[in-house]
Design an enzyme around this catalytic site. Structure first.
Site, PDB file in Angstrom:
ATOM      1  N   TYR A 188       8.081  21.031  12.666  1.00  0.00           N
ATOM      2  CA  TYR A 188       9.315  20.967  13.827  1.00  0.00           C
ATOM      3  C   TYR A 188       8.557  21.199  14.971  1.00  0.00           C
ATOM      4  O   TYR A 188       7.270  21.701  15.163  1.00  0.00           O
ATOM      5  CB  TYR A 188      10.456  21.668  13.850  1.00  0.00           C
ATOM      6  CG  TYR A 188      10.242  23.167  13.578  1.00  0.00           C
ATOM      7  CD1 TYR A 188       9.843  23.694  12.469  1.00  0.00           C
ATOM      8  CD2 TYR A 188      10.698  23.927  14.514  1.00  0.00           C
ATOM      9  CE1 TYR A 188       9.536  25.016  12.062  1.00  0.00           C
ATOM     10  CE2 TYR A 188      10.447  25.306  14.359  1.00  0.00           C
ATOM     11  CZ  TYR A 188       9.990  25.832  13.130  1.00  0.00           C
ATOM     12  OH  TYR A 188      10.023  27.259  12.821  1.00  0.00           O
ATOM     13  N   HIS A 220      18.488  31.181  13.972  1.00  0.00           N
ATOM     14  CA  HIS A 220      17.540  31.871  14.969  1.00  0.00           C
ATOM     15  C   HIS A 220      17.811  31.057  16.189  1.00  0.00           C
ATOM     16  O   HIS A 220      18.102  29.764  16.161  1.00  0.00           O
ATOM     17  CB  HIS A 220      16.078  31.817  14.444  1.00  0.00           C
ATOM     18  CG  HIS A 220      15.924  32.425  13.240  1.00  0.00           C
ATOM     19  ND1 HIS A 220      14.697  31.976  12.274  1.00  0.00           N
ATOM     20  CD2 HIS A 220      16.565  33.464  12.488  1.00  0.00           C
ATOM     21  CE1 HIS A 220      14.958  32.865  11.350  1.00  0.00           C
ATOM     22  NE2 HIS A 220      15.693  33.623  11.454  1.00  0.00           N
ATOM     23  N   LYS A 252      14.479  21.835  19.665  1.00  0.00           N
ATOM     24  CA  LYS A 252      13.598  21.536  18.216  1.00  0.00           C
ATOM     25  C   LYS A 252      13.828  20.245  17.801  1.00  0.00           C
ATOM     26  O   LYS A 252      14.968  19.664  18.057  1.00  0.00           O
ATOM     27  CB  LYS A 252      13.905  22.585  17.403  1.00  0.00           C
ATOM     28  CG  LYS A 252      13.555  23.955  17.695  1.00  0.00           C
ATOM     29  CD  LYS A 252      14.236  25.033  16.832  1.00  0.00           C
ATOM     30  CE  LYS A 252      13.899  26.587  17.352  1.00  0.00           C
ATOM     31  NZ  LYS A 252      14.888  27.415  16.774  1.00  0.00           N
ATOM     32  N   HIS A 312      19.611  27.715  14.884  1.00  0.00           N
ATOM     33  CA  HIS A 312      18.954  26.890  13.922  1.00  0.00           C
ATOM     34  C   HIS A 312      18.669  27.540  12.719  1.00  0.00           C
ATOM     35  O   HIS A 312      18.175  28.377  12.700  1.00  0.00           O
ATOM     36  CB  HIS A 312      17.995  25.943  14.535  1.00  0.00           C
ATOM     37  CG  HIS A 312      17.460  25.047  13.470  1.00  0.00           C
ATOM     38  ND1 HIS A 312      16.150  25.468  12.837  1.00  0.00           N
ATOM     39  CD2 HIS A 312      17.867  23.915  12.781  1.00  0.00           C
ATOM     40  CE1 HIS A 312      15.614  24.567  12.143  1.00  0.00           C
ATOM     41  NE2 HIS A 312      16.689  23.551  11.997  1.00  0.00           N
ATOM     42  N   LYS A 369      14.449  40.645   7.968  1.00  0.00           N
ATOM     43  CA  LYS A 369      14.762  40.541   9.325  1.00  0.00           C
ATOM     44  C   LYS A 369      16.077  39.653   9.347  1.00  0.00           C
ATOM     45  O   LYS A 369      17.089  39.883  10.289  1.00  0.00           O
ATOM     46  CB  LYS A 369      13.604  39.842  10.098  1.00  0.00           C
ATOM     47  CG  LYS A 369      14.031  39.510  11.627  1.00  0.00           C
ATOM     48  CD  LYS A 369      12.907  38.636  12.252  1.00  0.00           C
ATOM     49  CE  LYS A 369      12.967  37.163  11.698  1.00  0.00           C
ATOM     50  NZ  LYS A 369      12.243  36.176  12.839  1.00  0.00           N
ATOM     51  N   ASP A 370      15.953  38.588   8.640  1.00  0.00           N
ATOM     52  CA  ASP A 370      17.364  37.882   8.889  1.00  0.00           C
ATOM     53  C   ASP A 370      18.855  38.474   8.236  1.00  0.00           C
ATOM     54  O   ASP A 370      19.872  37.995   8.660  1.00  0.00           O
ATOM     55  CB  ASP A 370      16.999  36.274   7.938  1.00  0.00           C
ATOM     56  CG  ASP A 370      16.147  35.435   8.985  1.00  0.00           C
ATOM     57  OD1 ASP A 370      15.838  36.065  10.107  1.00  0.00           O
ATOM     58  OD2 ASP A 370      15.852  34.433   8.526  1.00  0.00           O
ATOM     59  N   ARG A 391       0.760  -1.254   0.095  1.00  0.00           N
ATOM     60  CA  ARG A 391      -0.067   0.063  -0.026  1.00  0.00           C
ATOM     61  C   ARG A 391       0.624   1.245   0.247  1.00  0.00           C
ATOM     62  O   ARG A 391       0.555   2.280  -0.428  1.00  0.00           O
ATOM     63  CB  ARG A 391      -0.967   0.051   1.199  1.00  0.00           C
ATOM     64  CG  ARG A 391      -1.846  -1.078   1.383  1.00  0.00           C
ATOM     65  CD  ARG A 391      -2.475  -1.246   3.019  1.00  0.00           C
ATOM     66  NE  ARG A 391      -1.391  -1.465   3.704  1.00  0.00           N
ATOM     67  CZ  ARG A 391      -1.725  -1.255   5.159  1.00  0.00           C
ATOM     68  NH1 ARG A 391      -2.941  -1.031   5.422  1.00  0.00           N
ATOM     69  NH2 ARG A 391      -0.919  -1.449   5.846  1.00  0.00           N
ATOM     70  N   ARG A 443      16.228  30.456   5.862  1.00  0.00           N
ATOM     71  CA  ARG A 443      15.746  30.714   7.399  1.00  0.00           C
ATOM     72  C   ARG A 443      16.686  30.514   8.283  1.00  0.00           C
ATOM     73  O   ARG A 443      17.012  28.989   8.478  1.00  0.00           O
ATOM     74  CB  ARG A 443      14.309  30.112   7.607  1.00  0.00           C
ATOM     75  CG  ARG A 443      13.374  30.290   6.496  1.00  0.00           C
ATOM     76  CD  ARG A 443      12.076  29.430   6.870  1.00  0.00           C
ATOM     77  NE  ARG A 443      11.003  29.377   5.902  1.00  0.00           N
ATOM     78  CZ  ARG A 443       9.936  30.260   6.016  1.00  0.00           C
ATOM     79  NH1 ARG A 443       9.678  30.830   6.936  1.00  0.00           N
ATOM     80  NH2 ARG A 443       9.135  30.083   4.988  1.00  0.00           N
TER      81      ARG A 443
HETATM   82  C1  LIG Z   1       8.768  31.012  14.607  1.00  0.00           C
HETATM   83  C2  LIG Z   1       7.173  31.736  14.830  1.00  0.00           C
HETATM   84  C3  LIG Z   1       6.842  32.588  13.873  1.00  0.00           C
HETATM   85  N1  LIG Z   1       5.572  33.137  14.010  1.00  0.00           N
HETATM   86  C4  LIG Z   1       5.003  34.151  13.296  1.00  0.00           C
HETATM   87  C5  LIG Z   1       5.701  35.503  13.186  1.00  0.00           C
HETATM   88  C6  LIG Z   1       5.913  35.904  11.839  1.00  0.00           C
HETATM   89  O1  LIG Z   1       4.727  36.755  11.682  1.00  0.00           O
HETATM   90  C7  LIG Z   1       5.769  34.690  11.145  1.00  0.00           C
HETATM   91  C8  LIG Z   1       7.008  34.308  10.402  1.00  0.00           C
HETATM   92  O2  LIG Z   1       8.015  34.224  11.533  1.00  0.00           O
HETATM   93  P1  LIG Z   1       9.787  34.170  11.126  1.00  0.00           P
HETATM   94  O3  LIG Z   1       9.870  35.015   9.818  1.00  0.00           O
HETATM   95  O4  LIG Z   1      10.280  34.345  12.250  1.00  0.00           O
HETATM   96  O5  LIG Z   1       9.635  32.579  10.442  1.00  0.00           O
HETATM   97  P2  LIG Z   1      11.011  31.595  10.354  1.00  0.00           P
HETATM   98  O6  LIG Z   1      12.186  32.508   9.645  1.00  0.00           O
HETATM   99  O7  LIG Z   1      10.545  30.455   9.700  1.00  0.00           O
HETATM  100  O8  LIG Z   1      11.746  31.403  11.677  1.00  0.00           O
HETATM  101  C9  LIG Z   1      11.898  30.059  12.221  1.00  0.00           C
HETATM  102  O9  LIG Z   1      13.053  29.524  11.514  1.00  0.00           O
HETATM  103  C10 LIG Z   1      14.076  28.950  12.033  1.00  0.00           C
HETATM  104  C11 LIG Z   1      14.694  28.044  11.146  1.00  0.00           C
HETATM  105  C12 LIG Z   1      13.832  28.574  13.303  1.00  0.00           C
HETATM  106  O10 LIG Z   1      14.585  27.365  13.793  1.00  0.00           O
HETATM  107  C13 LIG Z   1      12.672  29.198  14.353  1.00  0.00           C
HETATM  108  O11 LIG Z   1      11.782  28.137  14.593  1.00  0.00           O
HETATM  109  C14 LIG Z   1      12.120  30.314  13.724  1.00  0.00           C
HETATM  110  O12 LIG Z   1      12.796  31.344  14.171  1.00  0.00           O
HETATM  111  O13 LIG Z   1       5.212  33.572  11.904  1.00  0.00           O
HETATM  112  C15 LIG Z   1       4.676  32.542  15.036  1.00  0.00           C
HETATM  113  O14 LIG Z   1       3.570  33.073  15.134  1.00  0.00           O
HETATM  114  N2  LIG Z   1       4.995  31.442  15.792  1.00  0.00           N
HETATM  115  C16 LIG Z   1       6.476  31.035  15.941  1.00  0.00           C
HETATM  116  O15 LIG Z   1       6.984  30.026  16.521  1.00  0.00           O
END
Ligand SMILES: Cc1cn([C@H]2C[C@H](O)[C@@H](COP(=O)(O)OP(=O)(O)O[C@H]3O[C@H](C)C(=O)[C@H](O)[C@H]3O)O2)c(=O)[nH]c1=O
Length: 181
Positions: free
Chosen positions: A132, A62, A72, A119, A169-170, A23, A59
């Site tokens: 994750y 962080h 994580k 990470h 941001k990054d 399957r 990404r």
């Molecule tokens: C991480 C996170 C984000 N958000 C909101 C905040 C922003 O409005 C939107 C995108 O967030 P961000 O641009 O920070 O997402 P990533 O760049 O994927 O951030 C993650 O990327 C790296 C690889 C990581 O390991 C972390 O878990 C985390 O920092 O989601 C939430 O509401 N909850 C959350 O836990």
């Protein structure tokens, strides 16, 4: 599920046992008792996340600071990424050392990134879905990070897309020298 500790203490690469038949397949993607026995510690995950990204999206790197630090358990359920974990624990023998591993829906590998690590990942397929678990809630005010091309870390992201797709941001994240001066 099998697990092997990486060169970074407490950071484990896990491989699930896949049960295939005519399957398709089945595997337990997470089992608390088995997971904790493999990584040797109690971990209470409280939040599951999912991110969809296009090729070249990077990404990270962080982390959340202090009491809001997150461990994580990361995996990829569509496509493939190069996943990077950096040891930011000043007392660790591998402080500022990192690993880079391919996680994909094909290899079904998972990486456990303990608290105290930074990470990040870069997507190396047309798209990727990144899933994750975190053992602490998101706390925007405690977010911090290290720029992806930091000279001290000198990470080989193993992928050179026509262009990196990185959030504004990054692009403004600190260097190691700025963070640990
Ligand atoms: C991480 C996170 C984000 N958000 C909101 C905040 C922003 O409005 C939107 C995108 O967030 P961000 O641009 O920070 O997402 P990533 O760049 O994927 O951030 C993650 O990327 C790296 C690889 C990581 O390991 C972390 O878990 C985390 O920092 O989601 C939430 O509401 N909850 C959350 O836990």
């Amino acid at each position: 599920m099998q697990a092997k500790e990486t060169i970074l203490k407490g950071c484990y690469l896990l491989e699930p046992t896949i049960f295939g038949d005519d399957r398709g397949y089945f595997f337990e993607s997470y089992n608390k008792i088995q997971f904790e026995s493999l990584v040797g510690e109690t971990v209470n995950f409280v939040q599951d996340n999912e991110a969809f990204s296009k090729k070249g999206v990077l990404r990270g790197l962080h982390f959340q600071e202090g009491q809001h630090a997150q461990a994580k358990l990361v995996r990829v359920t569509q496509g493939a990424v190069i996943d990077v974990a950096v040891d930011l624990r000043p007392k660790s023998e591998t402080f500022l050392k990192h690993i880079a591993v391919e996680l994909s829906s094909d290899n079904k590998k998972q990486l456990f990134v303990p608290r105290g690590f930074a990470h990040g990942y870069i997507v190396i397929t047309e798209t990727a879905v990144f899933n994750y678990k975190c053992d602490n809630w998101y706390k925007k005010a405690s977010e911090n990070g290290i720029i992806y091309n930091d000279e001290t870390l000198n990470i080989d992201w193993q992928f050179r897309p026509e262009q990196f797709i990185i959030s504004e941001k990054d692009k403004r994240l600190s260097t190691v020298k700025e963070l640990f001066k």
